[in-house]
Write a protein that holds these residues in place. Structure first.
Motif, mmCIF file in Angstrom:
data_model
loop_
_atom_site.group_PDB
_atom_site.id
_atom_site.type_symbol
_atom_site.label_atom_id
_atom_site.label_comp_id
_atom_site.label_asym_id
_atom_site.label_seq_id
_atom_site.Cartn_x
_atom_site.Cartn_y
_atom_site.Cartn_z
ATOM 1 N N PHE A 5 46.528 29.464 45.154
ATOM 2 C CA PHE A 5 45.716 30.538 45.847
ATOM 3 C C PHE A 5 45.841 31.820 45.301
ATOM 4 C CE2 PHE A 5 44.702 27.042 48.991
ATOM 5 C CZ PHE A 5 43.273 27.124 48.654
ATOM 6 N N ALA A 6 47.250 32.154 45.508
ATOM 7 C CA ALA A 6 47.537 33.751 44.766
ATOM 8 C C ALA A 6 46.957 33.913 43.551
ATOM 9 C CB ALA A 6 48.903 33.747 45.043
ATOM 10 N N LEU A 7 46.988 32.972 42.522
ATOM 11 C CA LEU A 7 46.732 33.231 41.229
ATOM 12 C C LEU A 7 45.063 33.130 41.312
ATOM 13 C CD1 LEU A 7 47.265 32.795 38.373
ATOM 14 C CD2 LEU A 7 46.574 30.535 38.239
ATOM 15 N N LEU A 8 44.469 32.675 41.993
ATOM 16 C CA LEU A 8 42.994 32.651 42.133
ATOM 17 C C LEU A 8 42.536 34.290 42.742
ATOM 18 C CD1 LEU A 8 41.983 29.343 43.606
ATOM 19 C CD2 LEU A 8 41.599 29.984 41.323
ATOM 20 N N LEU A 9 43.114 34.572 43.587
ATOM 21 C CA LEU A 9 42.940 35.864 44.388
ATOM 22 C C LEU A 9 43.430 37.012 43.209
ATOM 23 C CD1 LEU A 9 43.884 35.330 47.896
ATOM 24 C CD2 LEU A 9 41.640 35.688 46.936
ATOM 25 N N ALA A 10 44.373 36.616 42.390
ATOM 26 C CA ALA A 10 44.545 37.760 41.422
ATOM 27 C C ALA A 10 43.726 37.695 40.369
ATOM 28 C CB ALA A 10 46.042 37.447 40.788
ATOM 29 N N PHE A 11 43.206 36.854 40.078
ATOM 30 C CA PHE A 11 42.224 36.814 38.905
ATOM 31 C C PHE A 11 40.737 37.564 39.343
ATOM 32 C CE2 PHE A 11 44.691 34.210 36.312
ATOM 33 C CZ PHE A 11 44.537 34.680 35.274
ATOM 34 N N GLN A 12 40.506 37.430 40.644
ATOM 35 C CA GLN A 12 39.448 37.767 41.434
ATOM 36 C C GLN A 12 39.201 39.305 41.574
ATOM 37 O OE1 GLN A 12 38.062 36.244 45.076
ATOM 38 N NE2 GLN A 12 36.328 37.701 45.431
ATOM 39 N N LEU A 13 40.995 39.767 41.930
ATOM 40 C CA LEU A 13 41.188 41.415 42.022
ATOM 41 C C LEU A 13 41.067 41.743 40.571
ATOM 42 C CD1 LEU A 13 41.890 43.710 43.685
ATOM 43 C CD2 LEU A 13 44.523 42.880 43.295
ATOM 44 N N ALA A 14 41.652 41.056 39.651
ATOM 45 C CA ALA A 14 41.617 41.803 38.254
ATOM 46 C C ALA A 14 40.011 41.913 38.018
ATOM 47 C CB ALA A 14 42.309 40.762 37.437
ATOM 48 N N GLY A 15 39.159 40.941 38.255
ATOM 49 C CA GLY A 15 37.566 41.050 37.685
ATOM 50 C C GLY A 15 37.096 42.113 38.537
ATOM 51 N N GLU A 16 37.377 42.368 39.621
ATOM 52 C CA GLU A 16 36.641 43.154 40.702
ATOM 53 C C GLU A 16 37.320 44.745 40.097
ATOM 54 O OE1 GLU A 16 34.029 44.751 43.271
ATOM 55 O OE2 GLU A 16 34.520 42.841 42.889
ATOM 56 N N LEU A 24 30.790 48.070 35.269
ATOM 57 C CA LEU A 24 29.931 46.818 34.685
ATOM 58 C C LEU A 24 29.008 46.467 35.591
ATOM 59 C CD1 LEU A 24 33.038 44.981 33.016
ATOM 60 C CD2 LEU A 24 31.198 46.321 31.780
ATOM 61 N N PRO A 25 27.869 45.812 35.158
ATOM 62 C CA PRO A 25 26.820 45.430 36.184
ATOM 63 C C PRO A 25 27.096 43.893 36.471
ATOM 64 C CG PRO A 25 25.766 45.323 33.925
ATOM 65 C CD PRO A 25 27.324 45.964 33.873
ATOM 66 N N VAL A 26 28.236 43.265 36.485
ATOM 67 C CA VAL A 26 28.457 41.891 36.665
ATOM 68 C C VAL A 26 29.529 41.982 37.713
ATOM 69 C CG1 VAL A 26 29.599 39.926 35.522
ATOM 70 C CG2 VAL A 26 28.604 41.497 34.116
ATOM 71 N N GLY A 28 32.439 41.238 40.186
ATOM 72 C CA GLY A 28 33.678 40.959 39.904
ATOM 73 C C GLY A 28 34.463 39.678 40.023
ATOM 74 N N PRO A 29 33.881 38.782 40.763
ATOM 75 C CA PRO A 29 34.353 37.452 41.102
ATOM 76 C C PRO A 29 33.951 36.650 39.830
ATOM 77 C CG PRO A 29 33.600 38.192 43.167
ATOM 78 C CD PRO A 29 33.209 39.255 42.137
ATOM 79 N N VAL A 30 33.057 37.157 39.057
ATOM 80 C CA VAL A 30 32.399 36.437 37.715
ATOM 81 C C VAL A 30 33.221 36.869 36.828
ATOM 82 C CG1 VAL A 30 30.443 36.216 36.130
ATOM 83 C CG2 VAL A 30 29.982 36.247 38.576
ATOM 84 N N LEU A 31 33.796 38.048 36.811
ATOM 85 C CA LEU A 31 34.533 38.614 35.555
ATOM 86 C C LEU A 31 35.998 37.880 36.127
ATOM 87 C CD1 LEU A 31 33.783 42.285 35.394
ATOM 88 C CD2 LEU A 31 33.376 40.735 33.621
ATOM 89 N N GLY A 32 36.211 37.772 37.103
ATOM 90 C CA GLY A 32 37.723 36.806 37.383
ATOM 91 C C GLY A 32 37.645 35.715 36.959
ATOM 92 N N MET A 33 36.414 34.998 37.123
ATOM 93 C CA MET A 33 36.523 33.603 36.865
ATOM 94 C C MET A 33 36.503 33.378 35.092
ATOM 95 S SD MET A 33 34.014 31.285 39.166
ATOM 96 C CE MET A 33 32.245 31.983 38.734
ATOM 97 N N THR A 34 35.988 34.432 34.476
ATOM 98 C CA THR A 34 35.907 34.338 33.070
ATOM 99 C C THR A 34 37.358 34.603 32.708
ATOM 100 O OG1 THR A 34 33.561 35.336 32.960
ATOM 101 C CG2 THR A 34 35.119 35.483 31.142
#
Length: 118
Positions: A5-16, A24-26, A28-34
């Motif tokens: 879960f921490a990894l998922l939240l870290a990528f969401q934070l990185a995307g945001e 960017l017009p995208v 943050g969670p989409v960027l994090g998932m990418t």
């Protein structure tokens, strides 16, 4: 499970963070998932410790569509005004998605059977 879960939240934070920093017009969670996808492809999939977390999250993914309901109701008049473009986009994206999936399956099946890629 907490590490996953921490990894998922870290990528969401990185995307945001990327979204805000680069304007960017995208979402943050989409960027994090990418970014997570790139990370998992580089590692050739999740490790054994993260697999149970993914399996536990998959059955609850349908709950994430719930917040879209009020948004649809809020913009119902706009959806009605733009019904034709929305319908064309839905049909076209469905047809293109099915064609891309079919072509990908065809290529991968031939490759697996030893027929080579076309």
């Amino acid at each position: 499970m907490i590490a996953a879960f921490a990894l998922l939240l870290a990528f969401q934070l990185a995307g945001e963070t990327l979204r805000v920093a680069l304007h960017l017009p995208v979402p943050g969670p989409v960027l994090g998932m990418t970014l997570l996808l790139i990370y998992l492809v580089a590692r050739r999939g999740p490790d054994a410790a993260r697999r149970p977390t993914a399996g536990g999250l998959l059955p609850t993914l349908s709950l994430l569509g719930g917040p879209a309901g009020p948004g649809v109701m809020l913009h119902a008049s706009r959806l009605a005004d733009e019904a034709w473009p929305i319908a064309v986009a839905l049909v076209a994206s469905t047809v293109l998605g099915l064609a891309a999936t079919g072509l990908t399956l065809h290529v991968l099946t031939r490759r697996r059977a030893g027929g080579g890629a076309e």
